[in-house]
Design a protein around this motif. Structure first.
Motif, PDB file in Angstrom:
ATOM      1  N   PRO A  23       5.609 -30.402 -33.851  1.00  0.00           N
ATOM      2  CA  PRO A  23       4.745 -30.372 -32.630  1.00  0.00           C
ATOM      3  C   PRO A  23       4.121 -31.889 -32.489  1.00  0.00           C
ATOM      4  CG  PRO A  23       3.508 -29.565 -34.383  1.00  0.00           C
ATOM      5  CD  PRO A  23       4.752 -29.616 -34.960  1.00  0.00           C
ATOM      6  N   ILE A  24       4.091 -32.124 -31.154  1.00  0.00           N
ATOM      7  CA  ILE A  24       3.646 -33.572 -30.523  1.00  0.00           C
ATOM      8  C   ILE A  24       2.950 -33.625 -29.112  1.00  0.00           C
ATOM      9  CG2 ILE A  24       5.494 -34.594 -31.789  1.00  0.00           C
ATOM     10  CD1 ILE A  24       7.045 -34.858 -28.935  1.00  0.00           C
ATOM     11  N   GLY A  25       2.506 -34.505 -28.609  1.00  0.00           N
ATOM     12  CA  GLY A  25       1.919 -34.580 -27.562  1.00  0.00           C
ATOM     13  C   GLY A  25       0.456 -34.219 -27.404  1.00  0.00           C
ATOM     14  N   SER A  26      -0.031 -34.182 -26.346  1.00  0.00           N
ATOM     15  CA  SER A  26      -1.507 -33.809 -26.358  1.00  0.00           C
ATOM     16  C   SER A  26      -1.625 -32.836 -24.901  1.00  0.00           C
ATOM     17  CB  SER A  26      -2.339 -35.085 -26.093  1.00  0.00           C
ATOM     18  OG  SER A  26      -2.197 -35.490 -24.997  1.00  0.00           O
ATOM     19  N   HIS A  27      -3.048 -32.345 -24.932  1.00  0.00           N
ATOM     20  CA  HIS A  27      -3.080 -31.507 -23.646  1.00  0.00           C
ATOM     21  C   HIS A  27      -3.162 -32.392 -22.644  1.00  0.00           C
ATOM     22  CE1 HIS A  27      -5.643 -29.010 -20.974  1.00  0.00           C
ATOM     23  NE2 HIS A  27      -5.330 -28.140 -21.725  1.00  0.00           N
ATOM     24  N   PRO A  28      -2.801 -31.949 -21.225  1.00  0.00           N
ATOM     25  CA  PRO A  28      -2.434 -32.681 -20.259  1.00  0.00           C
ATOM     26  C   PRO A  28      -3.970 -33.343 -19.509  1.00  0.00           C
ATOM     27  CG  PRO A  28      -2.228 -30.468 -19.451  1.00  0.00           C
ATOM     28  CD  PRO A  28      -2.145 -30.537 -21.060  1.00  0.00           C
ATOM     29  N   SER A  29      -5.030 -32.567 -20.058  1.00  0.00           N
ATOM     30  CA  SER A  29      -6.300 -33.364 -19.454  1.00  0.00           C
ATOM     31  C   SER A  29      -6.651 -34.500 -20.174  1.00  0.00           C
ATOM     32  CB  SER A  29      -7.482 -32.357 -19.903  1.00  0.00           C
ATOM     33  OG  SER A  29      -7.388 -32.049 -21.038  1.00  0.00           O
ATOM     34  N   THR A  30      -5.931 -34.903 -21.635  1.00  0.00           N
ATOM     35  CA  THR A  30      -6.277 -35.680 -22.444  1.00  0.00           C
ATOM     36  C   THR A  30      -7.638 -35.679 -23.051  1.00  0.00           C
ATOM     37  OG1 THR A  30      -7.102 -37.525 -20.791  1.00  0.00           O
ATOM     38  CG2 THR A  30      -4.595 -37.544 -21.404  1.00  0.00           C
ATOM     39  N   GLU A  31      -8.250 -34.520 -23.183  1.00  0.00           N
ATOM     40  CA  GLU A  31      -9.427 -34.166 -23.778  1.00  0.00           C
ATOM     41  C   GLU A  31      -9.215 -33.871 -25.317  1.00  0.00           C
ATOM     42  OE1 GLU A  31     -12.530 -34.501 -22.307  1.00  0.00           O
ATOM     43  OE2 GLU A  31     -12.149 -34.653 -20.257  1.00  0.00           O
ATOM     44  N   ILE A  32      -8.142 -33.288 -25.468  1.00  0.00           N
ATOM     45  CA  ILE A  32      -7.760 -33.269 -26.809  1.00  0.00           C
ATOM     46  C   ILE A  32      -6.392 -33.384 -27.144  1.00  0.00           C
ATOM     47  CG2 ILE A  32      -9.330 -31.230 -27.314  1.00  0.00           C
ATOM     48  CD1 ILE A  32      -7.315 -29.256 -26.919  1.00  0.00           C
TER      49      ILE A  32
END
Length: 340
Positions: free
Chosen positions: A181-190
């Motif tokens: 798993p990689i990446g982050s939530h599109p909101s960049t909140e988490i």
């Protein structure tokens, strides 16, 4: 419907909490904050508009686990993330990994045996396959001797759950063997925010690019792959989180074929370490400072998923590309740097 998420402040756990809340579930998080921060609750709340209940407890303490389930008798589903997850660290400190990854699992399952009906999801890993004989890897691939204590805890964890299901017909469980798993939530909140030095490729890569690390180490360039570097199946964490919700609902709706099932969760595509680096360089329009060093103990040459079973049975499929996942990870890293 009340769902317990252990390790719910962690990288995958927090994204799963968001997806659960978006579906209307009432979520309780357990986390001892050994590799996560209570600040993550603010990010979850900012996305979903609701702050989940949170208990800062250590699942290695049996009496504490018993007290928790007495306090929350109406839990109908458990998603179990709480565990240590670094392959290299597990090789160096195996007893810590056996304690952290198996004791809490046993204590939670012991409490669930008193419930009439409960759904349980285990955060498993493609490491259970070791170096598979054939690629892509199906759920029927042989479970080989583990390459690391971390991988072994996932194998043993699955065996514990399967044996519990054999004698507890009221317990329904699914082990999700996910890849990288990689990446982050599109909101960049988490997003992924490891405590200390990252052990996974992408957060170390982004921290190097942002200036927090001097240089990225590429562990080995002599693997029998097209460019000599190891190959993995990198899946966007939001896609992975959604798979947990789909699996949970399969059990809650009594759609399971048996009371213990296993699914691979990945993209079905393998990418080498150098391909990840080049993808990042295109996104960031900059060169990454990296060097090749000897292989790490416990690493396999290549692992990527055959996802046909999850696609057909769960009706789930990864939607984001490698480029989209890395781009979201980079945006997350840039936001963190601005905060600093």
């Amino acid at each position: 419907m009340k769902i317990l998420v252990t390790g719910g402040l962690g990288f995958i756990g927090s994204h799963t909490v968001v997806e659960l809340q978006s579906k209307g579930y009432d979520v309780i998080i357990i986390d001892n904050c050994s590799n996560a921060s209570p600040e993550v609750l603010k990010g979850i709340s900012a996305i979903s508009g609701k702050t989940p209940e949170f208990e800062n407890i250590d699942l290695r303490e049996k009496s504490t686990v018993k007290e928790f389930f007495s306090k929350y008798p109406d839990i109908e589903g458990v998603i179990h993330f709480a565990a240590s997850k670094a392959v290299g660290e597990s090789v160096e400190n195996p007893l810590l990994y056996y304690e952290n990854n198996l004791t809490p699992l046993i204590y939670v399952l012991q409490e669930l045996q008193y419930k009439k009906n409960v759904a349980f999801i285990f955060s498993s890993s493609c490491t259970v396959y070791g170096q598979a004989d054939e690629l892509p890897i199906t759920e029927n691939a042989p479970i080989k001797p583990a390459k690391s204590p971390y991988g072994n805890t996932k194998q043993i964890g699955e065996e514990i759950i399967r044996d519990a299901c054999n004698v507890q017909p009221q317990l329904k469980a699914i082990a999700l063997r996910y890849f990288n798993p990689i990446g982050s939530h599109p909101s960049t909140e988490i997003g992924e925010q490891p405590t200390g030095i990252p052990v996974n490729l992408v957060p170390y890569l982004t921290q190097t690019a942002i200036g927090l690390r001097k240089q990225l180490s590429v562990f080995g360039n002599d693997y029998p792959t097209h460019d000599g570097t190891a190959i993995r199946d990198y899946i966007h964490v939001v896609d992975l989180a959604k798979a947990h919700v789909v699996a949970l609902e399969r059990m809650l709706k009594n759609n399971s074929d048996t009371n213990y099932e296993v699914f691979n969760i990945g993209t079905g595509t393998g990418s080498s370490v150098l391909e990840v680096i080049r993808t990042f360089e295109k996104i960031s329009e900059s060169k990454l400072n990296y060097k090749t060093v000897p292989r790490r103990k416990g690493d396999v040459t290549a692992a990527y998923a055959d996802t046909k079973k999850a696609n057909k049975v769960l009706g789930w499929k990864a939607e984001s590309s490698l480029k989209e996942a890395i781009k979201s990870a980079w945006k997350w890293e840039q936001k963190l740097r601005k905060k600093v």
